[in-house]
Scaffold this active site. Structure first.
Site, PDB file in Angstrom:
ATOM      1  CG  HIS A   1      -3.867 -14.826  38.885  1.00 59.44           C
ATOM      2  ND1 HIS A   1      -5.044 -15.393  39.098  1.00 59.44           N
ATOM      3  CD2 HIS A   1      -4.012 -13.483  38.641  1.00 59.44           C
ATOM      4  CE1 HIS A   1      -5.978 -14.364  39.240  1.00 59.44           C
ATOM      5  NE2 HIS A   1      -5.382 -13.150  38.878  1.00 59.44           N
TER       6      HIS A   1
ATOM      7  CG  ASP B   1      -9.623 -18.064  40.598  1.00 55.29           C
ATOM      8  OD1 ASP B   1      -8.770 -17.942  39.551  1.00 55.29           O
ATOM      9  OD2 ASP B   1     -10.607 -18.721  40.635  1.00 55.29           O
TER      10      ASP B   1
END
Length: 420
Positions: A391, A395
């Site tokens: 992450h 995204d």
């Protein structure tokens, strides 16, 4: 004339190996290119051939020892007149590999200093290995070798007599595990301690590093495999006849992932310090289970390959992986990975990233399930898909988009041909 047997070049970034198995013992005749021993590195197993014909006169590094590149392993005496290694004075039938160890090399782990009054001679290397596996210390075994040194037979005798080490004397667990608490005596006698192989220890370390380093998250979806299965059933005979390889599911998944990576390039990227490195190629890692553990050979430039080329390459790498014949180059440089837990019956899982990659796709078991299609409940062959991603660089929108594009490509394979 004596010839040295040394550790060969092990590959990029690999500086040491552990001697796993000696196939010969001192005094044995050997032929040129005959396998003498097997070395285990962090990633692959390396066989060491004999550089010339003759007699294996001496083994310098015993099984279980860690050696560096170009370290001396053994000596070979050329010619038929080479004398075999002398046997132990204490036992005429003692195995040649139980001979006393040479003086410790600079790159070998140093032995613990012996206390005053203990045996003068150094225990046989094979005896040290057997004691480590049995959880015994040297002072718990009565040595019958010269100068009181412990031989392999002495360890076997001690084990058969029921001698056990106390918890304080038992070797410490691997650093990747949580220290154990006290173990009841009746449970301890039914346990077996086996030292982790270098490959297993490396797998453990890398997977834990991935959890500690990456901001790992997993998103899920499911795919209807009807279209892929119908296409495969229709053309698999012609495909195999023309290309000499069976049409499997992996080529469809590799193609679908390559297609999706073009749209979401950050899943095919990696973080290097304060920079993001975007790859304008797809080197697809394909996780393969082997008797020694999980390895990930790489299909290089998979985005430029045909279905047949992908199937052939995966088949070749899978066979070499199971035989332990993969080279270092074949397992380096992957930019994205696919792991197929479905071959073992897994219905759903969250795969762990293969650092420094930012994405890994988990395939799972194909199972008939009721689904709603055009307002009707029908039975379809369904598969759960899982994308684990970093992450820090990917995204949520990008991860979901990637997985949806893979799903769309598999449910309508013609999109792959039209690049849609």
């Amino acid at each position: 004339m004596s010839i040295e047997v040394r550790v060969p070049t092990l590959g990029e970034s690999v500086s040491e190996a552990t001697i796993a198995t000696w196939f010969k013992k001192p005094g044995d005749a050997v032929s040129a290119d005959e396998m003498l021993c097997e070395l285990e590195t962090d990633k692959v197993t390396v066989e060491v051939p004999a550089p010339a014909s003759g007699t294996l006169s001496e083994i310098i590094a015993a099984e279980g020892e860690t050696v560096g590149v170009n370290a001396l392993l053994a000596m070979i005496s050329e010619g038929e007149g080479a004398a075999p290694a002398p046997k132990s004075d204490a036992k005429s039938d003692a195995k040649a590999d139980d001979k006393p160890a040479e003086e410790p090399k600079a790159d070998a782990p140093k032995e613990e200093p012996k206390k005053d009054g203990e045996k003068k001679g150094e225990d046989a290397p094979s005896a040290k290995k057997a004691m480590a596996e049995a959880g015994l210390s040297s002072d718990q075994v009565q040595g019958t070798g010269r100068d009181g040194r412990v031989m392999k037979e002495d360890v076997q005798r001690a084990v058969s007599d029921g001698t056990k080490a106390s918890p304080a004397q038992t070797s410490a667990p691997a650093p990747v595990s949580v220290p154990r608490g006290p173990v009841p005596a009746d449970d301890a006698v039914r346990e077996e301690r086996v030292k982790m192989t270098r490959l297993r220890a490396t797998i453990a370390r890398r997977l834990k590093d991935a959890q500690n380093t990456a901001a790992m998250l997993t998103t899920y979806n499911e795919v209807d495999m009807s279209a892929v299965m119908a296409l495969r059933n229709e053309y698999k005979a012609q495909f195999e006849k023309k290309h000499g390889v069976k049409m499997g599911f992996m080529s469809f998944f590799v193609k679908a992932c390559c297609h999706a990576l073009k749209e979401v390039p950050e899943v095919n990227a990696e973080i290097d310090g304060q920079e993001i490195v975007y790859k304008n190629y797809v080197h697809m890692g394909v996780a393969v289970g082997t008797p020694s553990g999980l390895v990930v050979p790489v299909v290089r430039d998979a985005d430029q390959m045909s279905f047949a080329g992908i199937e052939k390459k995966i088949g070749e790498l899978g066979l070499r992986a199971r035989d332990g014949k993969l080279s270092m180059a074949e397992m380096q440089g992957g930019s994205f990975t696919i792991s197929n837990g479905g071959v073992y019956g897994s219905l759903m899982s969250s795969p762990i990233l293969n650092p420094p990659q930012s994405g890994i796709l988990g395939m799972h078991k194909i199972q008939d399930r009721p689904v709603v299609v055009d307002g009707q409940i029908v039975i379809r062959p369904m598969m759960y898909l899982a994308l684990s991603y970093d992450h820090r660089i990917v995204d949520g929108k990008g991860a979901v988009t990637f997985l949806v594009r893979v799903k769309e490509a598999l449910e309508d394979p013609q999109r792959l041909l039209l690049d849609l």
